[in-house]
Scaffold this active site. Structure first.
Site, mmCIF file in Angstrom:
data_model
loop_
_atom_site.group_PDB
_atom_site.id
_atom_site.type_symbol
_atom_site.label_atom_id
_atom_site.label_comp_id
_atom_site.label_asym_id
_atom_site.label_seq_id
_atom_site.Cartn_x
_atom_site.Cartn_y
_atom_site.Cartn_z
ATOM 1 N N HIS A 151 0.843 -1.201 0.000
ATOM 2 C CA HIS A 151 0.000 0.000 0.000
ATOM 3 C C HIS A 151 0.872 1.242 0.000
ATOM 4 O O HIS A 151 1.987 1.247 0.536
ATOM 5 C CB HIS A 151 -0.969 0.011 1.192
ATOM 6 C CG HIS A 151 -0.332 0.094 2.541
ATOM 7 N ND1 HIS A 151 -0.104 1.297 3.195
ATOM 8 C CD2 HIS A 151 0.108 -0.863 3.384
ATOM 9 C CE1 HIS A 151 0.446 1.067 4.373
ATOM 10 N NE2 HIS A 151 0.585 -0.233 4.518
ATOM 11 N N ASP A 268 6.654 1.713 5.899
ATOM 12 C CA ASP A 268 5.391 0.974 5.861
ATOM 13 C C ASP A 268 4.399 1.843 5.081
ATOM 14 O O ASP A 268 3.883 2.824 5.593
ATOM 15 C CB ASP A 268 4.908 0.732 7.283
ATOM 16 C CG ASP A 268 3.511 0.121 7.364
ATOM 17 O OD1 ASP A 268 2.997 -0.336 6.321
ATOM 18 O OD2 ASP A 268 2.936 0.135 8.461
ATOM 19 N N GLU A 302 -5.102 1.288 3.332
ATOM 20 C CA GLU A 302 -4.730 0.277 4.318
ATOM 21 C C GLU A 302 -4.661 0.855 5.727
ATOM 22 O O GLU A 302 -5.057 0.208 6.692
ATOM 23 C CB GLU A 302 -3.382 -0.339 3.949
ATOM 24 C CG GLU A 302 -3.023 -1.598 4.742
ATOM 25 C CD GLU A 302 -2.366 -1.280 6.078
ATOM 26 O OE1 GLU A 302 -2.278 -2.189 6.929
ATOM 27 O OE2 GLU A 302 -1.938 -0.119 6.295
ATOM 28 N N GLU A 303 -4.167 2.079 5.849
ATOM 29 C CA GLU A 303 -3.976 2.652 7.171
ATOM 30 C C GLU A 303 -5.293 2.924 7.894
ATOM 31 O O GLU A 303 -5.303 3.138 9.108
ATOM 32 C CB GLU A 303 -3.154 3.942 7.084
ATOM 33 C CG GLU A 303 -1.728 3.745 6.597
ATOM 34 C CD GLU A 303 -0.854 2.963 7.569
ATOM 35 O OE1 GLU A 303 -1.345 2.614 8.657
ATOM 36 O OE2 GLU A 303 0.316 2.713 7.234
#
Length: 358
Positions: A151, A268, A302-303
């Site tokens: 992502h 990330d 995604e987060e």
């Protein structure tokens, strides 16, 4: 294991002058390890799905640290292992993507960049309905597709309030903790397209004056953003075009150390995107056709907990999926609504004569 073997090798060399190879210090795989490795190769199946222990066993004496690499989704024989050239390429792509601010809901520029990067390598890519990127790496068996997921959205914040002092109270996008946000440089993106710098700091930030500096609990009620502009009232800040709901992005501070470590916020999961681009370049340069139809899916929510299972192409339904986990938190889904949706809503209010929505 390689690092440990190299240390032992250096110690041996300094003591005796003898220069052994790392394999001299690496344990060979046991029969049980070979069985597990064989099972893993077939389960991943990106290169070959009918490997047997008989195929693996003849290499038992050389299958040790560095001879085979299992990376969770991709299995390489040593002869086709991604080398330093592709690792450097992956890092360069990661650094370029890290330079694009992209908290959840503010990801259009990042998605367009990812799409263009895969297309530049010769792989078709498109923007999905959810705003992510789906790239097709090709492959022979389209009925048994493989999804490689990453992502490009990150943690961030939004303006929750313009204070009377002209400073900004924030609300988190994703899990951005105020403890980690304090003392960081930020960029404030306005709806008009202007970008302003600022600093996130404790509301009473002087340790010489604030006797409770160390004991103050950090929250988005006790930290604020100070715009790097001459503002002292809410009206001053609004004249700049800054409004409630504008995205606030934190400086990633990306760097590569002399020893080769990669340091940045938001590795990330932008590092994973860079690695997948390195893999795609490796396939393109070596004209490799995978035995299974393989897709890269780069999601953008995604987060805040959704989007990973969307946009699955035909043939992927029964295939294998590798990627990030999903989690959902209602309030964050609301805050991270796409910027283009909120801008469209605001414009419709203005067209109807309703003024600005604060």
């Amino acid at each position: 294991l390689l690092a440990q073997a190299e240390k032992r090798r250096a110690a041996q060399r300094s003591r005796t002058g003898f220069d052994p190879t790392p394999a001299d210090f690496c344990p060979r795989l046991s029969d049980r390890q070979i069985a597990v490795l064989t099972e893993h190769i077939n389960r991943i199946g990106i290169f070959k799905r009918d490997t047997t222990e008989a195929d693996v066993y003849p290499r038992r004496s050389t299958i040790s640290c560095g001879k085979w690499l299992v990376s969770g989704t991709i299995f390489y024989w040593e002869e086709t292992m991604i080398n330093e050239k592709y690792a450097d390429y992956a890092w360069e792509q990661t650094a370029a993507l890290l330079a694009i601010d992209s908290p959840s809901g503010f990801t259009r520029r990042a998605a367009e960049w990812v799409k263009t990067a895969f297309e530049a390598l010769g792989f078709p890519a498109k923007i999905t309905t959810k705003g992510g990127v789906l790239a097709d790496l090709g492959g022979e068996n389209a009925d048994d597709g493989l999804f490689l997921e990453a992502h490009s959205d990150t943690l961030g914040a939004m303006v929750a309030q313009i204070k009377g002092s002209g400073r900004l109270r924030l609300t988190a996008v994703g899990g951005m903790e105020p403890n980690n946000a304090e003392a960081e440089n930020v960029r404030i993106y306005t709806r008009s397209g202007k970008v302003y710098d600022g600093t996130c700091q404790l509301c009473n930030a002087s340790v010489h004056v604030n006797g409770e500096y160390g004991s103050t609990k950090r929250s988005y009620d006790t930290v604020e953003v100070v715009p790097d502009e001459d503002v002292s009232t809410a009206e001053d800040t609004r004249k700049l075009g800054i409004e409630v709901g504008d995205f606030v992005c934190f400086d990633p501070r990306t760097r590569r150390t002399a020893s080769g470590y990669l340091k940045s916020r938001f590795l990330d999961d932008k590092l994973s995107v860079g690695i997948l681009l390195g893999f795609a370049k490796y396939l393109a340069d070596n004209r490799i056709t995978l035995p299974r139809r393989t897709y890269v899916h780069v999601t953008v929510y995604e987060e805040v907990g959704h989007g990973g299972a969307s946009s699955v192409p035909a043939g992927g339904d029964g295939g294998h999926f590798r990627g990030h986990g999903l989690r959902g938190r209602g309030p964050e889904l609301h805050r991270a609504a796409g910027l283009h949706l909120r801008q469209g809503f605001r414009r419709s209010i203005q067209l109807r004569g309703g003024g600005q929505a604060h």
